[in-house]
Design an enzyme around this catalytic site. Sequence first.
Site, PDB file in Angstrom:
ATOM      1  N   HIS A  25      -7.068  -5.754   2.130  1.00  0.00           N
ATOM      2  CA  HIS A  25      -5.928  -5.236   2.900  1.00  0.00           C
ATOM      3  C   HIS A  25      -5.385  -6.362   3.776  1.00  0.00           C
ATOM      4  CE1 HIS A  25      -6.773  -0.802   2.343  1.00  0.00           C
ATOM      5  NE2 HIS A  25      -7.967  -1.275   2.079  1.00  0.00           N
ATOM      6  N   ASN A  43     -12.803  -2.968   2.740  1.00  0.00           N
ATOM      7  CA  ASN A  43     -13.659  -1.811   2.958  1.00  0.00           C
ATOM      8  C   ASN A  43     -14.712  -1.823   1.850  1.00  0.00           C
ATOM      9  OD1 ASN A  43     -12.252  -0.754   5.188  1.00  0.00           O
ATOM     10  ND2 ASN A  43     -10.740   0.210   3.847  1.00  0.00           N
ATOM     11  N   GLY A  91     -14.865   3.784   4.034  1.00  0.00           N
ATOM     12  CA  GLY A  91     -13.527   4.260   3.681  1.00  0.00           C
ATOM     13  C   GLY A  91     -13.000   3.732   2.364  1.00  0.00           C
ATOM     14  N   GLN A  92     -13.849   3.058   1.582  1.00  0.00           N
ATOM     15  CA  GLN A  92     -13.353   2.559   0.289  1.00  0.00           C
ATOM     16  C   GLN A  92     -13.133   3.732  -0.655  1.00  0.00           C
ATOM     17  OE1 GLN A  92     -15.785  -0.399  -1.727  1.00  0.00           O
ATOM     18  NE2 GLN A  92     -14.204  -0.779  -3.270  1.00  0.00           N
ATOM     19  N   ASP A 135       0.848  -1.192   0.000  1.00  0.00           N
ATOM     20  CA  ASP A 135       0.000   0.000   0.000  1.00  0.00           C
ATOM     21  C   ASP A 135       0.886   1.245   0.000  1.00  0.00           C
ATOM     22  OD1 ASP A 135      -3.202   0.589   1.115  1.00  0.00           O
ATOM     23  OD2 ASP A 135      -1.748   2.228   1.075  1.00  0.00           O
ATOM     24  N   ILE A 136       0.536   2.217  -0.820  1.00  0.00           N
ATOM     25  CA  ILE A 136       1.354   3.422  -0.966  1.00  0.00           C
ATOM     26  C   ILE A 136       1.334   4.279   0.305  1.00  0.00           C
ATOM     27  CG2 ILE A 136      -0.390   5.025  -1.890  1.00  0.00           C
ATOM     28  CD1 ILE A 136       1.689   5.692  -4.109  1.00  0.00           C
ATOM     29  N   HIS A 147     -10.349  -5.210  -3.403  1.00  0.00           N
ATOM     30  CA  HIS A 147      -9.009  -5.430  -2.854  1.00  0.00           C
ATOM     31  C   HIS A 147      -9.112  -5.786  -1.387  1.00  0.00           C
ATOM     32  CE1 HIS A 147     -10.035  -1.154  -2.461  1.00  0.00           C
ATOM     33  NE2 HIS A 147      -9.355  -1.167  -1.322  1.00  0.00           N
TER      34      HIS A 147
HETATM   35  P1  5GP Z   1      -9.574   1.503   0.310  1.00  0.00           P
HETATM   36  O1  5GP Z   1      -9.559   2.785   1.086  1.00  0.00           O
HETATM   37  O2  5GP Z   1     -10.273   1.681  -1.023  1.00  0.00           O
HETATM   38  O3  5GP Z   1     -10.063   0.326   1.071  1.00  0.00           O
HETATM   39  O4  5GP Z   1      -8.056   1.181   0.010  1.00  0.00           O
HETATM   40  C1  5GP Z   1      -7.353   1.742  -1.027  1.00  0.00           C
HETATM   41  C2  5GP Z   1      -5.909   1.717  -0.650  1.00  0.00           C
HETATM   42  O5  5GP Z   1      -5.163   1.904  -1.827  1.00  0.00           O
HETATM   43  C3  5GP Z   1      -5.497   2.802   0.328  1.00  0.00           C
HETATM   44  O6  5GP Z   1      -4.982   2.195   1.508  1.00  0.00           O
HETATM   45  C4  5GP Z   1      -4.454   3.602  -0.428  1.00  0.00           C
HETATM   46  O7  5GP Z   1      -3.383   4.021   0.376  1.00  0.00           O
HETATM   47  C5  5GP Z   1      -4.011   2.646  -1.513  1.00  0.00           C
HETATM   48  N1  5GP Z   1      -3.606   3.280  -2.741  1.00  0.00           N
HETATM   49  C6  5GP Z   1      -4.244   4.267  -3.407  1.00  0.00           C
HETATM   50  N2  5GP Z   1      -3.597   4.589  -4.535  1.00  0.00           N
HETATM   51  C7  5GP Z   1      -2.521   3.761  -4.591  1.00  0.00           C
HETATM   52  C8  5GP Z   1      -1.449   3.610  -5.536  1.00  0.00           C
HETATM   53  O8  5GP Z   1      -1.366   4.291  -6.564  1.00  0.00           O
HETATM   54  N3  5GP Z   1      -0.523   2.677  -5.264  1.00  0.00           N
HETATM   55  C9  5GP Z   1      -0.579   1.886  -4.151  1.00  0.00           C
HETATM   56  N4  5GP Z   1       0.373   0.993  -3.970  1.00  0.00           N
HETATM   57  N5  5GP Z   1      -1.571   1.997  -3.234  1.00  0.00           N
HETATM   58  C10 5GP Z   1      -2.519   2.932  -3.457  1.00  0.00           C
END
Ligand code: 5GP
Length: 119
Positions: A107, A92, A98-99, A34-35, A105
């Site tokens: 986590h 999420n 928080g998605q 995760d970034i 995906h």
């Molecule tokens: P969500 O909030 O949708 O459950 O999770 C999305 C996740 O993707 C977040 O934790 C966010 O930090 C990660 N993320 C968003 N953009 C990028 C990216 O360009 N590269 C990587 N490696 N992670 C990303």
Amino acid sequence: MFDYDDQNIFAQIIKGEIPADIVFEDDDFICFKDIAAQAPTHLLLIPKNQKVASIAAIQSEDVHWLGAMMILATNIAKDHGLNDSGYRLIFNSGEGAGQTVFHLHLHIIGGKKLSGQMV
Ligand code: 5GP
């Protein structure tokens, strides 16, 4: 509500259009860091061939690949040494949870003592 957009950021990572720190990849799944990691280990496990925006959008016919994805997640967690310290697997679902990226995906989070607080 959970429409799939082919141009979402994870679809671009799958296609190699934008870089990611990949820790596992096969024909069906990709896993990368995760970034904005929220723990020492924070990985995202993603199906490569499924246009599913969210866990809330899965159907009964998804049972096979989704089961394989969960088993793979536990193997990746083990490979990253998380069995001893413990870890969380989190989907999420929806903006309210928080998605932010609407390609399904999972986590994989661990590597430190995690709070007992879930929300
Ligand atoms: P969500 O909030 O949708 O459950 O999770 C999305 C996740 O993707 C977040 O934790 C966010 O930090 C990660 N993320 C968003 N953009 C990028 C990216 O360009 N590269 C990587 N490696 N992670 C990303």
